[in-house]
Design a protein around this motif. Sequence first.
Motif, PDB file in Angstrom:
ATOM      1  N   GLU A 129     -31.469 -61.463 -37.688  1.00 26.63           N
ATOM      2  CA  GLU A 129     -31.329 -62.600 -38.946  1.00 26.63           C
ATOM      3  C   GLU A 129     -29.969 -62.888 -38.975  1.00 26.63           C
ATOM      4  O   GLU A 129     -29.689 -63.732 -39.701  1.00 26.63           O
ATOM      5  CB  GLU A 129     -30.874 -60.895 -39.649  1.00 26.63           C
ATOM      6  N   ALA A 130     -29.061 -62.623 -38.465  1.00 29.71           N
ATOM      7  CA  ALA A 130     -27.953 -63.420 -37.541  1.00 29.71           C
ATOM      8  C   ALA A 130     -27.893 -64.737 -37.178  1.00 29.71           C
ATOM      9  O   ALA A 130     -26.982 -65.437 -37.399  1.00 29.71           O
ATOM     10  CB  ALA A 130     -26.809 -62.173 -36.969  1.00 29.71           C
ATOM     11  N   PHE A 131     -28.677 -64.445 -36.158  1.00 24.80           N
ATOM     12  CA  PHE A 131     -29.257 -65.450 -35.677  1.00 24.80           C
ATOM     13  C   PHE A 131     -29.740 -66.800 -35.986  1.00 24.80           C
ATOM     14  O   PHE A 131     -29.134 -67.836 -36.858  1.00 24.80           O
ATOM     15  CB  PHE A 131     -30.348 -66.088 -34.261  1.00 24.80           C
ATOM     16  N   SER A 132     -31.044 -66.105 -37.361  1.00 26.60           N
ATOM     17  CA  SER A 132     -31.568 -67.218 -38.376  1.00 26.60           C
ATOM     18  C   SER A 132     -30.764 -67.498 -39.450  1.00 26.60           C
ATOM     19  O   SER A 132     -31.225 -68.811 -40.349  1.00 26.60           O
ATOM     20  CB  SER A 132     -33.407 -66.695 -38.592  1.00 26.60           C
ATOM     21  N   GLY A 310     -28.731 -72.816 -24.400  1.00 28.76           N
ATOM     22  CA  GLY A 310     -29.530 -73.727 -25.530  1.00 28.76           C
ATOM     23  C   GLY A 310     -29.897 -72.725 -26.173  1.00 28.76           C
ATOM     24  O   GLY A 310     -30.930 -72.835 -26.685  1.00 28.76           O
ATOM     25  N   LYS A 311     -30.396 -71.567 -26.100  1.00 28.74           N
ATOM     26  CA  LYS A 311     -30.854 -70.492 -26.180  1.00 28.74           C
ATOM     27  C   LYS A 311     -30.493 -69.137 -26.123  1.00 28.74           C
ATOM     28  O   LYS A 311     -31.313 -67.843 -26.927  1.00 28.74           O
ATOM     29  CB  LYS A 311     -32.375 -69.913 -25.165  1.00 28.74           C
ATOM     30  N   GLY A 312     -29.715 -69.637 -26.563  1.00 35.52           N
ATOM     31  CA  GLY A 312     -28.736 -68.366 -27.351  1.00 35.52           C
ATOM     32  C   GLY A 312     -28.600 -68.152 -28.989  1.00 35.52           C
ATOM     33  O   GLY A 312     -29.411 -68.714 -29.633  1.00 35.52           O
ATOM     34  N   MET A 313     -27.477 -67.746 -29.409  1.00 34.90           N
ATOM     35  CA  MET A 313     -26.956 -67.548 -30.755  1.00 34.90           C
ATOM     36  C   MET A 313     -26.708 -69.051 -31.533  1.00 34.90           C
ATOM     37  O   MET A 313     -26.508 -70.067 -30.587  1.00 34.90           O
ATOM     38  CB  MET A 313     -26.106 -66.087 -31.002  1.00 34.90           C
ATOM     39  N   SER A 314     -27.636 -69.088 -32.702  1.00 33.28           N
ATOM     40  CA  SER A 314     -26.676 -70.262 -33.194  1.00 33.28           C
ATOM     41  C   SER A 314     -25.178 -69.823 -33.078  1.00 33.28           C
ATOM     42  O   SER A 314     -24.648 -68.876 -33.237  1.00 33.28           O
ATOM     43  CB  SER A 314     -26.985 -70.064 -35.124  1.00 33.28           C
ATOM     44  N   ILE A 315     -24.871 -71.217 -33.655  1.00 33.80           N
ATOM     45  CA  ILE A 315     -23.458 -70.937 -33.914  1.00 33.80           C
ATOM     46  C   ILE A 315     -22.534 -71.288 -35.357  1.00 33.80           C
ATOM     47  O   ILE A 315     -23.336 -72.492 -35.707  1.00 33.80           O
ATOM     48  CB  ILE A 315     -22.222 -72.708 -32.656  1.00 33.80           C
ATOM     49  N   ARG A 321     -26.689 -74.651 -30.469  1.00 33.51           N
ATOM     50  CA  ARG A 321     -26.443 -73.114 -29.400  1.00 33.51           C
ATOM     51  C   ARG A 321     -25.870 -72.881 -28.832  1.00 33.51           C
ATOM     52  O   ARG A 321     -25.178 -73.938 -27.307  1.00 33.51           O
ATOM     53  CB  ARG A 321     -28.077 -73.006 -29.724  1.00 33.51           C
ATOM     54  N   GLY A 322     -25.282 -71.120 -28.514  1.00 28.60           N
ATOM     55  CA  GLY A 322     -25.660 -71.267 -27.023  1.00 28.60           C
ATOM     56  C   GLY A 322     -26.330 -70.650 -26.415  1.00 28.60           C
ATOM     57  O   GLY A 322     -27.294 -71.430 -26.404  1.00 28.60           O
ATOM     58  N   ASP A 323     -25.988 -70.275 -24.976  1.00 28.69           N
ATOM     59  CA  ASP A 323     -26.929 -70.008 -23.792  1.00 28.69           C
ATOM     60  C   ASP A 323     -27.279 -68.996 -23.519  1.00 28.69           C
ATOM     61  O   ASP A 323     -26.480 -67.787 -23.826  1.00 28.69           O
ATOM     62  CB  ASP A 323     -25.884 -70.601 -22.610  1.00 28.69           C
TER      63      ASP A 323
END
Length: 376
Positions: A129-132, A310-315, A321-323
């Motif tokens: 949920e924190a990601f999306s 680019g497959k990490g968390m949303s910023i 995105r992070g890695d």
Amino acid sequence: MADRDFYDILGVQKNASDDEIKKSYRKLAMKYHPDRNKDNKEAEKKFKEATAAYEALKDPEKRAAYDQYGHDAFRQGGMGGGQGFGDFAGGFSDIFEEFFGGGFGGSARQRGPQRGNDLRYNMSVSLQEAFSGKKSQIRIPSYEGCDLCSATGSADKSGPSTCSTCGGHGKVRSTQGFFSIERPCPKCGGEGSSIKNPCLKCSGTGQVKKQKTISVTIPAGVDTGTRIRISGEGEPGQRGAGNGDLYIFVEVQKDKLFEREEENIFCQIPISITTAILGGEVEVPTIEGKKARLNIPAGTQSETQFRLKGKGMSILRQTRRGDMYVETNVEIPVNLTSKQKEILQEFEKEGGTSKKHSPKSQSFFSKLKEVWEDLT
């Protein structure tokens, strides 16, 4: 009789700082204040002297004039004539406010109804949920305007009337001799107005308690400690004053598969011993619930780390995105069949575990050899 030196009266040096002068005067004013020294003419005299000295030395221009001309600088009405004591009330007002929290002289200011209190809500979200991001309905304790009195607080809906004790100023003044003290009005609590006929439902506050449901949007990229402010969703103010704000404090739960370090994601995946030896392609899970393909080169060791850009968390408040970092864990097979054991034994005979095929072992034994040589 000669006038006493202002610096001597305050007990400070001529090069004393403004703060030192103020502190010294504060001590003397409290010590010799007439309210603390009833019918003590000597204390009253010292209080006036200290106040006159402070009145002259707290002002840079007056202090410069005094340093150059002494008391003569104020003889011709500069500070009120005579001995130069002048109007000590003005000099004492700033000190008095520090002691008692009130003003000295001048007009008091009406407080009026106060703005509503801010509210805090703690929200726990998953890493996904924190990601999306997340949209949620939450219920919070709050207040609403009383319908019985139309939020006026008065049973007759007339609202508050000017306080008869303070005349709407919110403060009352008491005088002792030459000294005046201002304090919050005891009848209206410093608001300057009061309710004569309070509403029975809200007890004169104009508000009744309730539960409120509001929609909240948690943006993508939040982390533990993120604070989200929702303006005007706090408690309403008294008798129509502005609402407070709602603050949502976010806590991101720990995930069973992924670990987060700021915008980057870390995870471990098991790979078979044959994939580690021969190489191959494996699928790895990603934070958005999909799968990514990862090429494993031949001879991959445990704890080898691969980066998926680019497959990490949303910023938060950014489009990038992070890695994602994937760490391999070579899995040793168990419960082998007889045939599998024979194959491995044949592999051993062919030198499959020799030093040239095992880089970590080769490095270890090389270092061990160096140690032995150093000891001999």
